[in-house]
Design a protein around this motif. Structure first.
Motif, short mmCIF file in Angstrom:
data_model
loop_
_atom_site.label_atom_id
_atom_site.label_comp_id
_atom_site.label_asym_id
_atom_site.label_seq_id
_atom_site.Cartn_x
_atom_site.Cartn_y
_atom_site.Cartn_z
N THR A 141 73.34 76.13 124.72
CA THR A 141 73.72 75.26 123.60
C THR A 141 72.48 74.73 122.87
O THR A 141 72.43 74.72 121.63
N SER A 142 71.48 74.30 123.63
CA SER A 142 70.24 73.79 123.02
C SER A 142 69.51 74.89 122.26
O SER A 142 68.99 74.66 121.16
N LEU A 143 69.48 76.09 122.84
CA LEU A 143 68.80 77.20 122.19
C LEU A 143 69.44 77.51 120.84
O LEU A 143 68.75 77.68 119.82
N MET A 144 70.77 77.57 120.81
CA MET A 144 71.46 77.87 119.56
C MET A 144 71.35 76.71 118.57
O MET A 144 71.38 76.93 117.35
N TRP A 145 71.21 75.50 119.08
CA TRP A 145 70.99 74.35 118.19
C TRP A 145 69.69 74.54 117.41
O TRP A 145 69.64 74.32 116.20
N PHE A 146 68.63 74.95 118.11
CA PHE A 146 67.36 75.24 117.43
C PHE A 146 67.56 76.30 116.36
O PHE A 146 67.10 76.16 115.22
N MET A 147 68.24 77.38 116.73
CA MET A 147 68.41 78.50 115.80
C MET A 147 69.25 78.11 114.59
O MET A 147 68.98 78.53 113.47
N ASN A 148 70.27 77.30 114.83
CA ASN A 148 71.09 76.82 113.71
C ASN A 148 70.27 75.95 112.76
O ASN A 148 70.41 76.04 111.53
N LYS A 149 69.41 75.11 113.32
CA LYS A 149 68.57 74.25 112.50
C LYS A 149 67.61 75.08 111.64
O LYS A 149 67.32 74.72 110.49
N PHE A 150 67.12 76.19 112.18
CA PHE A 150 66.18 77.04 111.46
C PHE A 150 66.88 78.07 110.57
O PHE A 150 66.21 78.78 109.82
N ASN A 164 55.46 75.74 118.02
CA ASN A 164 54.77 74.98 116.97
C ASN A 164 55.70 74.64 115.82
O ASN A 164 55.63 73.53 115.26
N ARG A 165 56.58 75.57 115.47
CA ARG A 165 57.54 75.29 114.41
C ARG A 165 58.55 74.24 114.85
O ARG A 165 58.94 73.37 114.07
N ILE A 166 58.97 74.31 116.11
CA ILE A 166 59.89 73.31 116.64
C ILE A 166 59.25 71.92 116.56
O ILE A 166 59.87 70.94 116.15
N ALA A 167 57.97 71.85 116.94
CA ALA A 167 57.26 70.57 116.92
C ALA A 167 57.08 70.04 115.51
O ALA A 167 57.27 68.85 115.24
N SER A 168 56.73 70.93 114.57
CA SER A 168 56.44 70.47 113.21
C SER A 168 57.70 70.17 112.41
O SER A 168 57.71 69.25 111.59
N ASP A 169 58.78 70.94 112.66
CA ASP A 169 59.99 70.79 111.83
C ASP A 169 61.05 69.88 112.45
O ASP A 169 61.82 69.26 111.72
N LEU A 170 61.09 69.81 113.77
CA LEU A 170 62.21 69.13 114.41
C LEU A 170 61.82 67.92 115.26
O LEU A 170 62.67 67.10 115.58
N GLN A 171 60.55 67.82 115.62
CA GLN A 171 60.14 66.71 116.49
C GLN A 171 60.21 65.39 115.74
O GLN A 171 59.71 65.27 114.62
N THR A 172 60.82 64.39 116.36
CA THR A 172 60.97 63.08 115.71
C THR A 172 60.17 61.99 116.41
O THR A 172 60.00 60.90 115.86
N ILE A 173 59.69 62.24 117.62
CA ILE A 173 58.90 61.25 118.36
C ILE A 173 57.47 61.76 118.46
O ILE A 173 57.23 62.88 118.91
N VAL A 182 61.76 93.96 126.75
CA VAL A 182 62.78 93.10 127.36
C VAL A 182 62.31 91.67 127.14
O VAL A 182 61.24 91.28 127.62
N VAL A 183 63.10 90.90 126.40
CA VAL A 183 62.66 89.58 125.93
C VAL A 183 63.56 88.48 126.47
O VAL A 183 64.79 88.55 126.35
N HIS A 184 62.95 87.46 127.07
CA HIS A 184 63.69 86.30 127.57
C HIS A 184 63.63 85.18 126.55
O HIS A 184 62.66 85.07 125.80
N TYR A 185 64.65 84.33 126.54
CA TYR A 185 64.68 83.29 125.51
C TYR A 185 63.54 82.28 125.66
O TYR A 185 63.15 81.63 124.68
N SER A 186 62.98 82.15 126.86
CA SER A 186 61.82 81.26 127.02
C SER A 186 60.63 81.77 126.22
O SER A 186 59.79 80.99 125.76
N GLU A 187 60.56 83.10 126.04
CA GLU A 187 59.49 83.67 125.22
C GLU A 187 59.71 83.34 123.74
O GLU A 187 58.76 83.11 123.00
N TRP A 188 60.99 83.34 123.33
CA TRP A 188 61.30 82.92 121.96
C TRP A 188 60.87 81.47 121.75
O TRP A 188 60.25 81.13 120.74
N LEU A 189 61.20 80.61 122.71
CA LEU A 189 60.80 79.21 122.60
C LEU A 189 59.29 79.06 122.58
O LEU A 189 58.74 78.21 121.87
N HIS A 190 58.60 79.90 123.35
CA HIS A 190 57.14 79.83 123.40
C HIS A 190 56.52 80.14 122.03
O HIS A 190 55.66 79.39 121.55
N VAL A 191 56.97 81.22 121.40
CA VAL A 191 56.37 81.59 120.12
C VAL A 191 56.83 80.68 118.99
O VAL A 191 56.18 80.61 117.94
#
Length: 252
Positions: free
Chosen positions: A111-120, A237-246, A225-234
């Protein structure tokens, strides 16, 4: 516990740990040292290990297999692996390879992974009737074998390869992103076995043929063969710059 131990704390915690009062340049230098000496993302392997992908390209050239390629439309980001190789991690047009353990027991992960993807606004396909459990076969070796593991691997990646057709896209439009940790490790091993063993390929082709899971009479093997943790890794920086609020920039 002795009085001295009580004063100094346990396992590195206690009043004797003082703020270093490093300035910004000194703190960056200390962090760089840790990255180079402690958190180094590489392994000294001596001579370079054999890269199974090189043999995979040869099999494709010989007409033995179809490789599900990562295209520019998948917007890949290249990273270095622990083996010193380059790996392209797709970030768009993703097919979610679900996990029975996560979906059933810890659904907050997908659910959290798809939340990121929906936001982007990332394009993905979540086939809600799809899941995979390889743990029963991988860990319960008494009830499974390499042929059944290979058949599960190829069935799922065939589905990922053809999944775009019903939505008006060409084969290979969506690239598989594996949620399941057991499947991820198992698939990397099985891909190696399949590429190295013509006998195994022939055995599973008979199984997949009965299931209608061949493309032009060939098995489909993914470029990576790609795991979703690798997607989160790459994407970190975008997650931090676009979605981080604290603001956590001062935490080291």
């Amino acid at each position: 516990m002795s009085e001295n131990t009580t004063q100094q704390g346990v396992a590195g915690h206690g009043a004797f740990f003082q703020d270093t009062n490093l300035n910004a340049n000194e703190a960056e230098a200390a962090t760089a040292w840790v990255r180079n000496h402690v958190d180094r993302r590489s392994v000294d392997l001596g001579e370079r290990m054999d890269d199974i992908r090189e043999h995979m390209w040869e099999l494709e050239k010989e007409g033995e297999i179809i490789v599900h390629r990562i295209s520019d439309d998948h917007k890949p980001i290249e990273v270095d692996t622990l083996f010193g190789w380059k790996k392209r991690v797709p970030t768009n047009q993703l097919w979610h390879h679900k996990s029975c353990g996560q979906c059933g027991n810890i659904p907050g992960y997908p659910t959290s992974l798809m939340w990121f993807m929906n936001k982007f606004g990332i394009d993905y396909l979540d086939e809600t009737d799809q899941t995979s459990c390889t743990a029963w076969n991988y860990h319960g070796s008494g009830i499974g074998n390499v042929e059944s593991l290979a058949a599960v691997f190829l069935r799922n990646f065939h589905q990922a390869y053809v999944s775009g057709k019903q939505h008006g896209f060409e084969n290979g439009h969506f690239y598989p992103l594996v949620h399941c940790g057991t499947s991820f490790g198992n698939y990397k091993e099985i891909r190696k076995y399949l590429i190295e063993s013509a006998e195994l390929r022939e055995k599973v082709k008979k199984i997949l043929g009965k299931l209608g899971r061949l493309v032009d009479g060939k098995i489909v093997i993914p470029e990576e063969v790609v795991h979703y943790s690798e997607w989160l890794h790459v994407m970190r920086n975008r997650i931090a710059s676009d979605l981080q609020t604290i603001d956590m920039s001062n935490i080291r």
